[in-house]
Design a protein around this motif. Sequence first.
Motif, PDB file in Angstrom:
ATOM      1  N   ALA A 108      -1.948  -0.341  10.165  1.00 30.65           N
ATOM      2  CA  ALA A 108      -2.445  -1.154   9.053  1.00 30.65           C
ATOM      3  C   ALA A 108      -1.335  -1.242   8.011  1.00 30.65           C
ATOM      4  CB  ALA A 108      -3.710  -0.544   8.448  1.00 30.65           C
ATOM      5  N   ILE A 109      -0.859  -2.452   7.753  1.00 27.64           N
ATOM      6  CA  ILE A 109       0.244  -2.672   6.820  1.00 27.64           C
ATOM      7  C   ILE A 109      -0.343  -2.921   5.437  1.00 27.64           C
ATOM      8  CG2 ILE A 109       2.293  -4.054   6.325  1.00 27.64           C
ATOM      9  CD1 ILE A 109       2.097  -4.991   9.317  1.00 27.64           C
ATOM     10  N   GLY A 110       0.050  -2.120   4.462  1.00 30.69           N
ATOM     11  CA  GLY A 110      -0.518  -2.234   3.122  1.00 30.69           C
ATOM     12  C   GLY A 110       0.541  -2.342   2.039  1.00 30.69           C
ATOM     13  N   GLY A 111       0.082  -2.639   0.828  1.00 32.54           N
ATOM     14  CA  GLY A 111       0.996  -2.872  -0.286  1.00 32.54           C
ATOM     15  C   GLY A 111       1.115  -1.713  -1.260  1.00 32.54           C
ATOM     16  N   ALA A 112       0.777  -0.496  -0.831  1.00 36.49           N
ATOM     17  CA  ALA A 112       0.900   0.659  -1.726  1.00 36.49           C
ATOM     18  C   ALA A 112       2.359   0.905  -2.085  1.00 36.49           C
ATOM     19  CB  ALA A 112       0.309   1.904  -1.066  1.00 36.49           C
ATOM     20  N   ARG A 113       2.577   1.368  -3.332  1.00 35.47           N
ATOM     21  CA  ARG A 113       3.925   1.672  -3.814  1.00 35.47           C
ATOM     22  C   ARG A 113       3.951   3.093  -4.375  1.00 35.47           C
ATOM     23  NH1 ARG A 113       2.587  -2.229  -7.361  1.00 35.47           N
ATOM     24  NH2 ARG A 113       3.381  -0.832  -8.960  1.00 35.47           N
ATOM     25  N   ARG A 114       5.080   3.762  -4.253  1.00 36.32           N
ATOM     26  CA  ARG A 114       5.177   5.159  -4.682  1.00 36.32           C
ATOM     27  C   ARG A 114       5.066   5.319  -6.191  1.00 36.32           C
ATOM     28  NH1 ARG A 114       9.713   6.036  -0.388  1.00 36.32           N
ATOM     29  NH2 ARG A 114       8.539   7.010   1.304  1.00 36.32           N
ATOM     30  N   ASP A 115       5.409   4.271  -6.950  1.00 30.97           N
ATOM     31  CA  ASP A 115       5.380   4.422  -8.403  1.00 30.97           C
ATOM     32  C   ASP A 115       3.976   4.318  -8.969  1.00 30.97           C
ATOM     33  OD1 ASP A 115       5.046   1.581  -8.082  1.00 30.97           O
ATOM     34  OD2 ASP A 115       5.763   1.308 -10.133  1.00 30.97           O
ATOM     35  N   GLU A 116       2.993   3.957  -8.146  1.00 33.94           N
ATOM     36  CA  GLU A 116       1.644   3.725  -8.655  1.00 33.94           C
ATOM     37  C   GLU A 116       0.941   5.007  -9.084  1.00 33.94           C
ATOM     38  OE1 GLU A 116      -0.763   0.438  -6.566  1.00 33.94           O
ATOM     39  OE2 GLU A 116       0.468   1.305  -4.994  1.00 33.94           O
ATOM     40  N   GLU A 117       1.103   6.071  -8.284  1.00 32.54           N
ATOM     41  CA  GLU A 117       0.289   7.264  -8.491  1.00 32.54           C
ATOM     42  C   GLU A 117       0.929   8.434  -7.767  1.00 32.54           C
ATOM     43  OE1 GLU A 117      -3.005  10.038  -8.440  1.00 32.54           O
ATOM     44  OE2 GLU A 117      -1.926   9.261  -6.699  1.00 32.54           O
TER      45      GLU A 117
ATOM     46  N   VAL B 122      -1.327   4.293  12.260  1.00 33.81           N
ATOM     47  CA  VAL B 122      -0.298   4.442  11.238  1.00 33.81           C
ATOM     48  C   VAL B 122      -0.605   3.479  10.100  1.00 33.81           C
ATOM     49  CG1 VAL B 122       2.142   3.979  10.736  1.00 33.81           C
ATOM     50  CG2 VAL B 122       1.517   5.231  12.790  1.00 33.81           C
ATOM     51  N   ARG B 123      -0.411   3.910   8.865  1.00 33.49           N
ATOM     52  CA  ARG B 123      -0.382   2.993   7.727  1.00 33.49           C
ATOM     53  C   ARG B 123       1.087   2.756   7.394  1.00 33.49           C
ATOM     54  NH1 ARG B 123      -5.453   4.020   5.060  1.00 33.49           N
ATOM     55  NH2 ARG B 123      -6.887   4.408   6.794  1.00 33.49           N
ATOM     56  N   ALA B 124       1.476   1.515   7.304  1.00 32.10           N
ATOM     57  CA  ALA B 124       2.872   1.176   7.010  1.00 32.10           C
ATOM     58  C   ALA B 124       2.956   0.495   5.660  1.00 32.10           C
ATOM     59  CB  ALA B 124       3.436   0.269   8.092  1.00 32.10           C
ATOM     60  N   PHE B 125       3.929   0.893   4.840  1.00 35.36           N
ATOM     61  CA  PHE B 125       4.037   0.409   3.471  1.00 35.36           C
ATOM     62  C   PHE B 125       5.431  -0.186   3.217  1.00 35.36           C
ATOM     63  CE2 PHE B 125       1.053   4.072   3.325  1.00 35.36           C
ATOM     64  CZ  PHE B 125      -0.103   3.351   3.077  1.00 35.36           C
ATOM     65  N   PRO B 126       5.610  -1.479   3.503  1.00 41.40           N
ATOM     66  CA  PRO B 126       6.941  -2.095   3.381  1.00 41.40           C
ATOM     67  C   PRO B 126       7.502  -2.114   1.965  1.00 41.40           C
ATOM     68  CG  PRO B 126       5.519  -3.421   4.786  1.00 41.40           C
ATOM     69  CD  PRO B 126       4.647  -2.398   4.140  1.00 41.40           C
ATOM     70  N   ILE B 127       6.637  -2.111   0.938  1.00 44.82           N
ATOM     71  CA  ILE B 127       7.154  -2.146  -0.435  1.00 44.82           C
ATOM     72  C   ILE B 127       6.957  -0.802  -1.136  1.00 44.82           C
ATOM     73  CG2 ILE B 127       6.891  -4.648  -0.640  1.00 44.82           C
ATOM     74  CD1 ILE B 127       4.397  -4.158  -2.363  1.00 44.82           C
ATOM     75  N   SER B 128       6.936   0.258  -0.336  1.00 45.43           N
ATOM     76  CA  SER B 128       6.738   1.599  -0.891  1.00 45.43           C
ATOM     77  C   SER B 128       7.753   1.932  -1.975  1.00 45.43           C
ATOM     78  CB  SER B 128       6.813   2.631   0.227  1.00 45.43           C
ATOM     79  OG  SER B 128       6.550   3.928  -0.249  1.00 45.43           O
ATOM     80  N   ASN B 129       9.017   1.485  -1.813  1.00 42.63           N
ATOM     81  CA  ASN B 129      10.086   1.836  -2.751  1.00 42.63           C
ATOM     82  C   ASN B 129      10.208   0.862  -3.923  1.00 42.63           C
ATOM     83  OD1 ASN B 129      10.903   4.157  -1.340  1.00 42.63           O
ATOM     84  ND2 ASN B 129      12.136   2.935   0.067  1.00 42.63           N
ATOM     85  N   TRP B 130       9.317  -0.117  -3.999  1.00 40.84           N
ATOM     86  CA  TRP B 130       9.336  -1.072  -5.097  1.00 40.84           C
ATOM     87  C   TRP B 130       8.591  -0.501  -6.299  1.00 40.84           C
ATOM     88  CZ3 TRP B 130       9.504  -6.894  -3.871  1.00 40.84           C
ATOM     89  CH2 TRP B 130      10.114  -7.134  -2.636  1.00 40.84           C
ATOM     90  N   THR B 131       8.920  -1.013  -7.473  1.00 46.09           N
ATOM     91  CA  THR B 131       8.156  -0.706  -8.685  1.00 46.09           C
ATOM     92  C   THR B 131       7.343  -1.936  -9.074  1.00 46.09           C
ATOM     93  OG1 THR B 131       9.866  -1.489 -10.209  1.00 46.09           O
ATOM     94  CG2 THR B 131      10.004   0.829  -9.477  1.00 46.09           C
ATOM     95  N   GLU B 132       6.451  -1.756 -10.025  1.00 44.81           N
ATOM     96  CA  GLU B 132       5.677  -2.902 -10.522  1.00 44.81           C
ATOM     97  C   GLU B 132       6.608  -3.978 -11.070  1.00 44.81           C
ATOM     98  OE1 GLU B 132       1.995  -3.901 -13.618  1.00 44.81           O
ATOM     99  OE2 GLU B 132       3.113  -2.029 -13.804  1.00 44.81           O
TER     100      GLU B 132
END
Length: 304
Positions: A133-142, A183-193
């Motif tokens: 499942a490809i999602g838009g979660a980002r590390r800077d969120e929480e 697997v959950r895949a997060f292509p924009i994990s390293n992006w910020t808001e």
Amino acid sequence: MSTSARTLTHLDDLEAEAIHIFREVAAELERPVLLFSGGKDSIVLLRLAEKAFRPGKFPFPVMHIDTGHNFPEVLEFRDRRVRELDEHLIVASVQESIDKGRVVEETGPRASRNRLQTTTLLDAIEEHQFDAAIGGARRDEERARAKERIFSFRDDFGQWNPRVQRPELWNVYNARVRKGEHVRAFPISNWTELDVWQYVAREQLELPRIYFAHEREVFRRDGMLYACSDFVERMDGEEPFSASVRFRTVGDMTCTGGVVSDAVTIGEVVDEIAATRVTERGETRADDRFTEAAMEDRKRVGYF
């Protein structure tokens, strides 16, 4: 005549990494799905998927976990955008999960369907036999999301264990899963808001209008401004009033707050985000305020 190579920018690097992740998911997994809420992060994912796979169609369907309590402007945008792309949309309904007895709806002024999404998501993954499942979660969120790898392994119960994350050295991802796991895949994990908004500006992406300042009937609760709607029961003293607000994040109306703003253009929003020191979830998502580890608790049982 000499030509000079264009210098790659920070956004170019992030874009290239995200496209690489999309292609890795498509190459390594058999039945991926792209999660799409109609929010800014998933809109960016759609553009990145276009760049990764066009002129062909996406090698996966698009899926929205619909609480039934979403902003109507966002649902309209969701349907129109997927139709424009001529891609296949799956809508997994929390209301159907309630009707089937899979989850029990909360009642009262603080009731929310947001936490019920996990069961709906896991049921949809099982029904369609998705292995990614490809999602838009980002590390800077929480903080809990900061622990997440780009390829996040989930066991056959859909659960996430931060202690058994796989190493991802040199952008090499381990996508091996057994039957029942995914697997959950997060292509924009390293992006910020801010990165997301600057990319929206660069790519001239359309967003739902709730992301920009508009007059709306709201009420104040726990320091947040909630949109007045039939989905939220107000408590004594929570009187509605009109204010110029915009929403930094899109979610269930029962737990998503707006911020006072006059930013009506992408450039004005970029300036506003550049000046803030609070993440969008920290400022406008009530579901992250239940406990210090609210997000991690939800992720452990299968949340996005």
